[in-house]
Write a protein that holds these residues in place. Structure first.
Motif, PDB file in Angstrom:
ATOM      1  N   PRO A  45      33.950  -5.382  36.586  1.00  0.00           N
ATOM      2  CA  PRO A  45      35.035  -6.201  35.999  1.00  0.00           C
ATOM      3  C   PRO A  45      34.840  -7.107  34.852  1.00  0.00           C
ATOM      4  CG  PRO A  45      35.373  -6.049  38.193  1.00  0.00           C
ATOM      5  CD  PRO A  45      34.108  -5.596  38.009  1.00  0.00           C
ATOM      6  N   GLY A  46      35.087  -6.632  33.728  1.00  0.00           N
ATOM      7  CA  GLY A  46      34.885  -7.817  32.649  1.00  0.00           C
ATOM      8  C   GLY A  46      35.665  -7.363  31.317  1.00  0.00           C
ATOM      9  N   ASN A  47      35.529  -8.120  30.349  1.00  0.00           N
ATOM     10  CA  ASN A  47      36.440  -7.858  28.895  1.00  0.00           C
ATOM     11  C   ASN A  47      35.862  -6.613  28.049  1.00  0.00           C
ATOM     12  OD1 ASN A  47      37.787 -10.215  29.193  1.00  0.00           O
ATOM     13  ND2 ASN A  47      35.963 -11.287  29.175  1.00  0.00           N
ATOM     14  N   ILE A  48      34.662  -6.165  28.433  1.00  0.00           N
ATOM     15  CA  ILE A  48      34.315  -4.916  27.724  1.00  0.00           C
ATOM     16  C   ILE A  48      35.264  -3.764  27.759  1.00  0.00           C
ATOM     17  CG2 ILE A  48      32.501  -3.144  27.227  1.00  0.00           C
ATOM     18  CD1 ILE A  48      30.559  -5.021  28.153  1.00  0.00           C
ATOM     19  N   LYS A  49      36.124  -3.780  29.114  1.00  0.00           N
ATOM     20  CA  LYS A  49      37.004  -2.880  29.082  1.00  0.00           C
ATOM     21  C   LYS A  49      38.204  -2.925  28.509  1.00  0.00           C
ATOM     22  CE  LYS A  49      35.697  -1.460  33.885  1.00  0.00           C
ATOM     23  NZ  LYS A  49      36.081  -1.514  35.406  1.00  0.00           N
ATOM     24  N   ARG A  50      38.481  -4.155  27.546  1.00  0.00           N
ATOM     25  CA  ARG A  50      39.559  -4.263  26.701  1.00  0.00           C
ATOM     26  C   ARG A  50      39.151  -3.718  25.384  1.00  0.00           C
ATOM     27  NH1 ARG A  50      39.802 -10.276  26.185  1.00  0.00           N
ATOM     28  NH2 ARG A  50      41.637  -9.987  24.912  1.00  0.00           N
ATOM     29  N   ALA A  51      37.904  -3.439  25.095  1.00  0.00           N
ATOM     30  CA  ALA A  51      37.640  -2.647  23.921  1.00  0.00           C
ATOM     31  C   ALA A  51      37.836  -1.272  24.041  1.00  0.00           C
ATOM     32  CB  ALA A  51      36.240  -2.887  23.362  1.00  0.00           C
ATOM     33  N   THR A  52      37.675  -0.516  25.225  1.00  0.00           N
ATOM     34  CA  THR A  52      37.596   1.053  25.394  1.00  0.00           C
ATOM     35  C   THR A  52      38.181   1.182  26.897  1.00  0.00           C
ATOM     36  OG1 THR A  52      36.716   3.156  25.489  1.00  0.00           O
ATOM     37  CG2 THR A  52      35.190   1.263  25.872  1.00  0.00           C
ATOM     38  N   ALA A  53      38.823   2.195  27.391  1.00  0.00           N
ATOM     39  CA  ALA A  53      39.132   2.518  28.465  1.00  0.00           C
ATOM     40  C   ALA A  53      37.947   3.199  29.053  1.00  0.00           C
ATOM     41  CB  ALA A  53      40.590   3.590  28.522  1.00  0.00           C
ATOM     42  N   HIS A  54      36.992   3.592  28.138  1.00  0.00           N
ATOM     43  CA  HIS A  54      35.870   4.719  28.656  1.00  0.00           C
ATOM     44  C   HIS A  54      34.594   3.957  28.440  1.00  0.00           C
ATOM     45  CE1 HIS A  54      39.373   7.070  28.670  1.00  0.00           C
ATOM     46  NE2 HIS A  54      39.518   7.032  27.512  1.00  0.00           N
ATOM     47  N   PRO A  55      34.351   2.832  28.978  1.00  0.00           N
ATOM     48  CA  PRO A  55      32.914   2.377  28.751  1.00  0.00           C
ATOM     49  C   PRO A  55      31.848   3.434  29.072  1.00  0.00           C
ATOM     50  CG  PRO A  55      34.046   0.970  30.284  1.00  0.00           C
ATOM     51  CD  PRO A  55      35.010   1.989  29.816  1.00  0.00           C
ATOM     52  N   MET A  56      32.033   3.808  30.348  1.00  0.00           N
ATOM     53  CA  MET A  56      30.942   4.936  30.933  1.00  0.00           C
ATOM     54  C   MET A  56      30.562   6.071  29.894  1.00  0.00           C
ATOM     55  SD  MET A  56      30.408   6.717  34.428  1.00  0.00           S
ATOM     56  CE  MET A  56      31.638   8.218  34.006  1.00  0.00           C
ATOM     57  N   LEU A  57      31.973   6.782  29.721  1.00  0.00           N
ATOM     58  CA  LEU A  57      31.899   7.738  28.727  1.00  0.00           C
ATOM     59  C   LEU A  57      31.229   7.407  27.355  1.00  0.00           C
ATOM     60  CD1 LEU A  57      35.279   9.728  29.823  1.00  0.00           C
ATOM     61  CD2 LEU A  57      32.848  10.196  30.424  1.00  0.00           C
ATOM     62  N   TRP A  58      31.482   6.234  26.954  1.00  0.00           N
ATOM     63  CA  TRP A  58      30.943   5.960  25.528  1.00  0.00           C
ATOM     64  C   TRP A  58      29.525   5.638  25.857  1.00  0.00           C
ATOM     65  CZ3 TRP A  58      32.666   7.259  21.243  1.00  0.00           C
ATOM     66  CH2 TRP A  58      33.881   7.349  20.942  1.00  0.00           C
ATOM     67  N   GLY A  59      28.846   5.206  26.904  1.00  0.00           N
ATOM     68  CA  GLY A  59      27.652   4.971  27.313  1.00  0.00           C
ATOM     69  C   GLY A  59      26.975   6.149  27.132  1.00  0.00           C
ATOM     70  N   VAL A  60      27.513   7.246  27.675  1.00  0.00           N
ATOM     71  CA  VAL A  60      26.846   8.600  27.914  1.00  0.00           C
ATOM     72  C   VAL A  60      26.621   9.288  26.655  1.00  0.00           C
ATOM     73  CG1 VAL A  60      27.182  11.070  28.927  1.00  0.00           C
ATOM     74  CG2 VAL A  60      27.472   8.558  30.277  1.00  0.00           C
ATOM     75  N   THR A  61      28.031   9.055  26.042  1.00  0.00           N
ATOM     76  CA  THR A  61      28.093   9.817  24.422  1.00  0.00           C
ATOM     77  C   THR A  61      26.971   9.194  23.499  1.00  0.00           C
ATOM     78  OG1 THR A  61      30.278  10.101  24.846  1.00  0.00           O
ATOM     79  CG2 THR A  61      29.333  10.041  22.387  1.00  0.00           C
ATOM     80  N   LEU A  62      26.534   7.821  23.632  1.00  0.00           N
ATOM     81  CA  LEU A  62      25.627   7.143  23.014  1.00  0.00           C
ATOM     82  C   LEU A  62      24.168   7.593  23.322  1.00  0.00           C
ATOM     83  CD1 LEU A  62      24.693   5.271  21.055  1.00  0.00           C
ATOM     84  CD2 LEU A  62      24.776   3.295  22.557  1.00  0.00           C
ATOM     85  N   TRP A  63      23.985   7.898  24.878  1.00  0.00           N
ATOM     86  CA  TRP A  63      22.800   8.218  25.504  1.00  0.00           C
ATOM     87  C   TRP A  63      22.511   9.446  24.913  1.00  0.00           C
ATOM     88  CZ3 TRP A  63      22.732  12.502  28.625  1.00  0.00           C
ATOM     89  CH2 TRP A  63      21.513  12.744  29.317  1.00  0.00           C
ATOM     90  N   ALA A  64      23.427  10.537  24.802  1.00  0.00           N
ATOM     91  CA  ALA A  64      23.214  11.797  24.439  1.00  0.00           C
ATOM     92  C   ALA A  64      22.676  12.021  22.824  1.00  0.00           C
ATOM     93  CB  ALA A  64      24.670  12.477  24.818  1.00  0.00           C
ATOM     94  N   LEU A  65      23.752  11.215  22.029  1.00  0.00           N
ATOM     95  CA  LEU A  65      23.382  11.234  20.664  1.00  0.00           C
ATOM     96  C   LEU A  65      22.046  10.643  19.994  1.00  0.00           C
ATOM     97  CD1 LEU A  65      24.409  11.519  17.884  1.00  0.00           C
ATOM     98  CD2 LEU A  65      25.210   9.188  17.788  1.00  0.00           C
ATOM     99  N   LEU A  66      21.705   9.776  21.241  1.00  0.00           N
ATOM    100  CA  LEU A  66      20.275   9.017  20.595  1.00  0.00           C
ATOM    101  C   LEU A  66      19.103   9.798  21.212  1.00  0.00           C
ATOM    102  CD1 LEU A  66      20.865   5.358  21.872  1.00  0.00           C
ATOM    103  CD2 LEU A  66      20.500   6.189  19.420  1.00  0.00           C
ATOM    104  N   HIS A  67      19.508  10.707  22.404  1.00  0.00           N
ATOM    105  CA  HIS A  67      18.303  11.651  22.649  1.00  0.00           C
ATOM    106  C   HIS A  67      18.354  12.944  21.871  1.00  0.00           C
ATOM    107  CE1 HIS A  67      17.894   9.058  26.432  1.00  0.00           C
ATOM    108  NE2 HIS A  67      16.892   9.866  26.682  1.00  0.00           N
ATOM    109  N   LEU A  68      19.655  13.494  21.209  1.00  0.00           N
ATOM    110  CA  LEU A  68      19.580  14.488  20.339  1.00  0.00           C
ATOM    111  C   LEU A  68      18.629  13.888  19.040  1.00  0.00           C
ATOM    112  CD1 LEU A  68      22.984  15.800  20.652  1.00  0.00           C
ATOM    113  CD2 LEU A  68      21.049  16.994  21.293  1.00  0.00           C
ATOM    114  N   LEU A  69      18.843  12.761  18.607  1.00  0.00           N
ATOM    115  CA  LEU A  69      18.074  12.124  17.424  1.00  0.00           C
ATOM    116  C   LEU A  69      16.564  12.059  17.585  1.00  0.00           C
ATOM    117  CD1 LEU A  69      20.314   9.368  16.376  1.00  0.00           C
ATOM    118  CD2 LEU A  69      19.981  11.495  14.997  1.00  0.00           C
ATOM    119  N   ALA A  70      16.261  11.950  19.014  1.00  0.00           N
ATOM    120  CA  ALA A  70      14.695  11.675  19.359  1.00  0.00           C
ATOM    121  C   ALA A  70      14.247  13.163  19.687  1.00  0.00           C
ATOM    122  CB  ALA A  70      14.632  10.734  20.256  1.00  0.00           C
TER     123      ALA A  70
END
Length: 183
Positions: free
Chosen positions: A91-116
């Motif tokens: 629990p923290g304030n990051i969830k105030r920016a998005t309802a989906h921090p885990m899914l954004w993290g996975v999306t970023l992970w996927a995009l970065l790995h596609l770039l690499a």
């Protein structure tokens, strides 16, 4: 490659099924809560197992030349992906920016790995996770998911940042041992 494709189909098939209220309701009514969770978990773990085995057995089939800057972007931005994943559970304030921090993290992970990476197995794995994460955010938003609106103590955010950085450091150190490819 067949094991990888089967694993991706099973893992994401189970996850998409649970996002469809009518189908989910039918399975719940037939199996009950415990049976549903057990079958969901078993199918998800079986899918992950097939994905891991499939990645280990998949030949390298190049599709594009990954840019050198893609590897650097992955090294520098992957900590953000880890922080977002931990922020979903701490629990923290990051969830105030998005309802989906885990899914954004996975999306970023996927995009970065596609770039690499520039191979077929990587496209299937990382592209699959990235597309599913975007679908899951859309699906959850349609069902009313919203970012938190209450302010929390900053200690939760600090904990998510520290946990994310520690997890990143460990995974970066052992990436070659775990996945056969050094960072």
């Amino acid at each position: 490659m067949a094991w990888l494709i089967a694993g991706i189909a099973l893992f994401f098939g189970v996850h998409v099924l649970t996002s469809l209220p009518i189908l989910r309701g039918r399975v719940l009514s037939r199996l009950g809560g415990g049976g549903y969770k057990g079958l969901y978990s078993l199918a998800s773990f079986a899918g992950l197992g097939l994905i891991v085995a499939g990645m280990a057995r998949s030949p390298f089939v190049p599709l594009w030349n990954a840019p050198e800057w893609g590897r650097h972007a992955a090294v520098w931005l992957m900590p953000v992906a880890f922080i977002l994943v931990f922020a979903a559970y701490i629990p923290g304030n990051i969830k105030r920016a998005t309802a989906h921090p885990m899914l954004w993290g996975v999306t970023l992970w996927a995009l970065l790995h596609l770039l690499a990476n520039g191979d077929l197995a990587g496209l299937l794995l990382f592209g699959g996770f990235g597309l599913y994460s975007l679908y899951a955010m859309w699906s959850q938003n349609r069902r009313g998911a919203r970012a938190a609106n209450s302010r929390r103590a900053v200690t939760g955010d600090i904990a998510a940042i520290v946990a994310g950085l520690v997890a990143y450091a460990l995974l970066r150190n052992y990436h070659g041992t775990l996945f056969g490819v050094a960072v």
